[in-house]
Design a protein around this motif. Structure first.
Motif, short mmCIF file in Angstrom:
data_model
loop_
_atom_site.label_atom_id
_atom_site.label_comp_id
_atom_site.label_asym_id
_atom_site.label_seq_id
_atom_site.Cartn_x
_atom_site.Cartn_y
_atom_site.Cartn_z
N TYR A 95 -21.10 -21.41 46.64
CA TYR A 95 -21.91 -21.83 47.78
C TYR A 95 -23.22 -21.05 47.82
CZ TYR A 95 -17.56 -23.76 49.80
OH TYR A 95 -16.41 -24.47 50.04
N LEU A 102 -30.82 -9.83 61.01
CA LEU A 102 -31.04 -9.43 62.41
C LEU A 102 -30.16 -8.21 62.63
CD1 LEU A 102 -30.73 -12.97 64.03
CD2 LEU A 102 -32.84 -11.64 63.81
N ASP A 104 -28.49 -6.92 60.75
CA ASP A 104 -27.53 -7.03 59.65
C ASP A 104 -27.70 -8.42 59.05
OD1 ASP A 104 -24.13 -5.72 59.44
OD2 ASP A 104 -25.60 -6.26 57.91
N PHE A 105 -27.02 -8.69 57.96
CA PHE A 105 -27.18 -9.98 57.29
C PHE A 105 -26.10 -10.97 57.74
CE2 PHE A 105 -30.49 -8.89 54.38
CZ PHE A 105 -30.31 -7.55 54.05
N TYR A 106 -26.49 -12.22 57.91
CA TYR A 106 -25.56 -13.28 58.27
C TYR A 106 -25.90 -14.53 57.48
CZ TYR A 106 -25.49 -9.97 62.03
OH TYR A 106 -25.43 -8.80 62.72
N PHE A 107 -24.87 -15.31 57.19
CA PHE A 107 -25.06 -16.53 56.42
C PHE A 107 -24.98 -17.70 57.38
CE2 PHE A 107 -24.75 -13.39 53.43
CZ PHE A 107 -23.47 -12.92 53.17
N ASP A 108 -26.14 -18.21 57.80
CA ASP A 108 -26.12 -19.17 58.90
C ASP A 108 -26.09 -20.63 58.49
OD1 ASP A 108 -29.57 -19.39 60.08
OD2 ASP A 108 -28.79 -19.08 58.05
N TRP A 110 -24.83 -23.08 55.11
CA TRP A 110 -24.17 -23.13 53.81
C TRP A 110 -24.32 -24.52 53.21
CZ3 TRP A 110 -20.11 -19.29 52.32
CH2 TRP A 110 -20.04 -18.20 53.20
N GLY A 111 -24.40 -24.55 51.90
CA GLY A 111 -24.38 -25.84 51.23
C GLY A 111 -22.95 -26.34 51.09
#
Lengths: 120, 106
Positions: A95, A102, A104-108, A110-111
């Motif tokens: 993916y 923000l 910290d990192f977030y995966f907002d 997704w494919g």
């Protein structure tokens, strides 16, 4: 509408190489970190790599360092994952995910994922 | 390496509260986030920075993080909440996912 679309998966022989692509649209691609996450079908999520906006910072899961490379082409709104010396353990859905920072990192976003099968 | 531990499964009756935990060493000192994944679909971010809901995520989802445990709580659980849930945090420039919890609503 934010979209990330992966491509490039398929069947590859052990020891082979494959390059995955992720085409981004609906947002300013050059303004975002991006990430690859993989998932063996039926199993959990495994983070693979994250890259910053201009490609100057890259983070990898330690077990894959040296075999996989993440890079991007902001002019083409595209993210890539170059995978070398593939083994059966690399069989997974890969993916692409837009990554927010923000505190910290977030995966907002997704494919849909692209399936890589390593088999002879 | 850092590890996040989740219960493999949680069951809840419709309308009841579901609590999914995620444990890690001093996890409360980091930010936890949560992803929902339904069968055949991609993960969806449902909580970030411990307690913040992305746009479009129902108010029945809430989060907390203290000590060694982060918790995703779903109040008034609905059948459509049935899914796998993954916690995730960062440690030393590495993203770590929990093993996932299958939430069954029955």
């Amino acid at each position: 509408e934010v979209q990330v679309v992966e491509s490039g998966g398929g069947l590859v022989q052990p020891g082979g190489s494959l390059r995955l692509s992720c085409a981004a649209s609906g947002f300013t691609f050059s303004g975002y970190w991006m990430t690859w996450v993989r998932q063996v079908p039926g199993k959990g999520l495994e983070w693979v790599a994250t890259i910053n906006q201009d490609g100057s910072e890259k983070y990898f899961v330690s077990s894959l360092k040296g075999r996989f490379t993440i890079f991007r082409d902001n002019a083409k709104n595209s993210l890539f994952l170059q995978m070398n010396s593939l083994g059966a353990e690399d069989t997974a859905i890969y993916y692409c995910a837009r990554t927010l920072y923000l505190l910290d990192f977030y995966f907002d976003y997704w494919g849909q994922g692209t399936l890589v099968t390593v088999s002879s | 390496s850092y590890e996040l531990i989740q219960p493999p499964s949680v069951s809840v009756s419709p309308g009841q509260a579901a609590r999914i935990t995620c444990s890690g060493d001093k996890l409360g000192d980091k930010y936890a986030c949560w992803y929902q994944q339904k069968p055949g679909q991609s993960p969806v971010l449902v909580m970030f920075q411990d307690t913040k809901r992305p746009s479009g995520i129902p108010e029945r989802f809430s989060g907390s993080n203290s000590g060694n445990t982060a918790t995703l709580t779903i109040i008034g659980t609905q059948p459509l909440d049935e899914a796998d849930y993954y916690c995730q945090a960062w440690d030393s420039n590495t993203a770590v996912f929990g093993g996932g919890t299958k939430l069954t609503v029955l």
